[in-house]
Motif scaffolding. Structure first.
Motif, mmCIF file in Angstrom:
data_model
loop_
_atom_site.group_PDB
_atom_site.id
_atom_site.type_symbol
_atom_site.label_atom_id
_atom_site.label_comp_id
_atom_site.label_asym_id
_atom_site.label_seq_id
_atom_site.Cartn_x
_atom_site.Cartn_y
_atom_site.Cartn_z
ATOM 1 N N THR A 16 -31.266 38.275 8.424
ATOM 2 C CA THR A 16 -32.467 38.640 9.189
ATOM 3 C C THR A 16 -33.182 37.362 9.592
ATOM 4 O OG1 THR A 16 -32.640 40.546 7.719
ATOM 5 C CG2 THR A 16 -34.490 40.151 9.175
ATOM 6 N N SER A 17 -33.554 37.243 10.870
ATOM 7 C CA SER A 17 -34.092 35.951 11.325
ATOM 8 C C SER A 17 -35.163 36.099 12.397
ATOM 9 C CB SER A 17 -32.952 35.109 11.889
ATOM 10 O OG SER A 17 -32.428 35.714 13.060
ATOM 11 N N ASN A 18 -36.007 35.102 12.486
ATOM 12 C CA ASN A 18 -36.921 34.922 13.610
ATOM 13 C C ASN A 18 -36.512 33.653 14.327
ATOM 14 O OD1 ASN A 18 -38.978 37.112 13.358
ATOM 15 N ND2 ASN A 18 -39.176 36.225 11.313
ATOM 16 N N ARG A 19 -36.328 33.739 15.650
ATOM 17 C CA ARG A 19 -35.895 32.611 16.459
ATOM 18 C C ARG A 19 -37.069 31.723 16.863
ATOM 19 N NH1 ARG A 19 -31.921 32.695 20.107
ATOM 20 N NH2 ARG A 19 -32.813 30.639 20.479
ATOM 21 N N TYR A 26 -28.189 28.222 21.773
ATOM 22 C CA TYR A 26 -27.930 29.287 20.789
ATOM 23 C C TYR A 26 -26.848 30.263 21.261
ATOM 24 C CZ TYR A 26 -28.619 33.524 18.072
ATOM 25 O OH TYR A 26 -28.413 34.629 17.300
ATOM 26 N N SER A 27 -26.963 30.747 22.499
ATOM 27 C CA SER A 27 -26.032 31.779 22.993
ATOM 28 C C SER A 27 -24.593 31.289 22.991
ATOM 29 C CB SER A 27 -26.400 32.203 24.414
ATOM 30 O OG SER A 27 -27.709 32.693 24.432
ATOM 31 N N GLU A 28 -24.411 30.035 23.404
ATOM 32 C CA GLU A 28 -23.073 29.448 23.433
ATOM 33 C C GLU A 28 -22.477 29.393 22.019
ATOM 34 O OE1 GLU A 28 -21.038 25.242 24.904
ATOM 35 O OE2 GLU A 28 -23.118 25.676 25.454
ATOM 36 N N MET A 29 -23.296 28.950 21.067
ATOM 37 C CA MET A 29 -22.833 28.891 19.676
ATOM 38 C C MET A 29 -22.498 30.288 19.152
ATOM 39 S SD MET A 29 -24.013 29.886 16.447
ATOM 40 C CE MET A 29 -25.762 30.173 16.775
ATOM 41 N N ALA A 30 -23.340 31.278 19.517
ATOM 42 C CA ALA A 30 -23.132 32.646 19.018
ATOM 43 C C ALA A 30 -21.773 33.188 19.483
ATOM 44 C CB ALA A 30 -24.270 33.551 19.479
ATOM 45 N N VAL A 31 -21.432 32.933 20.740
ATOM 46 C CA VAL A 31 -20.136 33.370 21.273
ATOM 47 C C VAL A 31 -18.991 32.674 20.529
ATOM 48 C CG1 VAL A 31 -18.632 33.292 23.318
ATOM 49 C CG2 VAL A 31 -21.023 33.966 23.571
ATOM 50 N N ALA A 78 -22.962 24.860 12.626
ATOM 51 C CA ALA A 78 -23.835 25.818 13.331
ATOM 52 C C ALA A 78 -25.043 26.190 12.466
ATOM 53 C CB ALA A 78 -23.052 27.068 13.717
ATOM 54 N N ARG A 79 -24.829 26.370 11.173
ATOM 55 C CA ARG A 79 -25.948 26.730 10.284
ATOM 56 C C ARG A 79 -26.962 25.588 10.195
ATOM 57 N NH1 ARG A 79 -22.061 28.205 6.845
ATOM 58 N NH2 ARG A 79 -22.860 26.919 5.161
#
Lengths: 111, 111
Positions: A16-19, A26-31, A78-79
């Motif tokens: 659970t997170s708040n950005r 972020y989006s690139e890493m998530a993919v 990434a973390r």
């Protein structure tokens, strides 16, 4: 999508997170992470949603599979970037799924 | 909001769902259920987000508290309405949280 998980027991990692503001890569890493995690032994699936808070639940065969993913080098990088850049705060909960059940609307099948 | 939960072990109910089209009284029920659940003995908090899929995780002291909430009459009526009206499909997973950890950005405190 609701993850197709096997009969319990299996494990869930509830993240659970708040950005922070802005995408900042972020989006690139998530993919990239999504592609990587799917190759991990013991990975069973994941579910993800964000309104204000974001919740990602990943499902795993056992604790060892979770540990191996945590030790994956690209994931560790990434973390680290997450703590530096993407997240205001987060919480990780590791839980053993003991019981599950579901519902599916009949007309999904008959129509 | 990230739920403030105590030191593990405690329990998580992971509710993942796909909604039908339209509100159809859903929002009103959700507010009512939120008020009710907060009064339940053993309730520790919850987190909720929806993008396409919706994920609500509620946290509980023990399995008995989860069972008592399931037997709450207003909650049972809401679940029945959920199957008739609000949900295309859903999955409920009951899990024992064995370990947790978190991160909080330093500048949240210092600014």
């Amino acid at each position: 999508m609701i993850a197709k998980t096997p009969k319990p027991p299996y494990y869930a990692v509830i993240f659970t997170s708040n950005r922070t503001e802005g995408d900042l890569g972020y989006s690139e890493m998530a993919v990239e992470m999504e592609k990587l995690v799917e190759k991990q032994p013991g990975f069973l699936g994941f579910e993800s949603a964000r309104t204000e808070v974001g919740i990602t639940v990943s499902y795993w065969q056992d604790l060892e599979s979770i540990r191996n993913w945590k030790e994956n080098e690209a994931h560790a990088i990434a973390r680290e970037k997450g703590r530096k850049t993407w997240y205001q705060n987060y919480k990780v909960r590791i839980a053993r799924v003991e019981h599950d059940y579901g519902f599916e609307r009949e007309n999904l099948k008959s129509q």
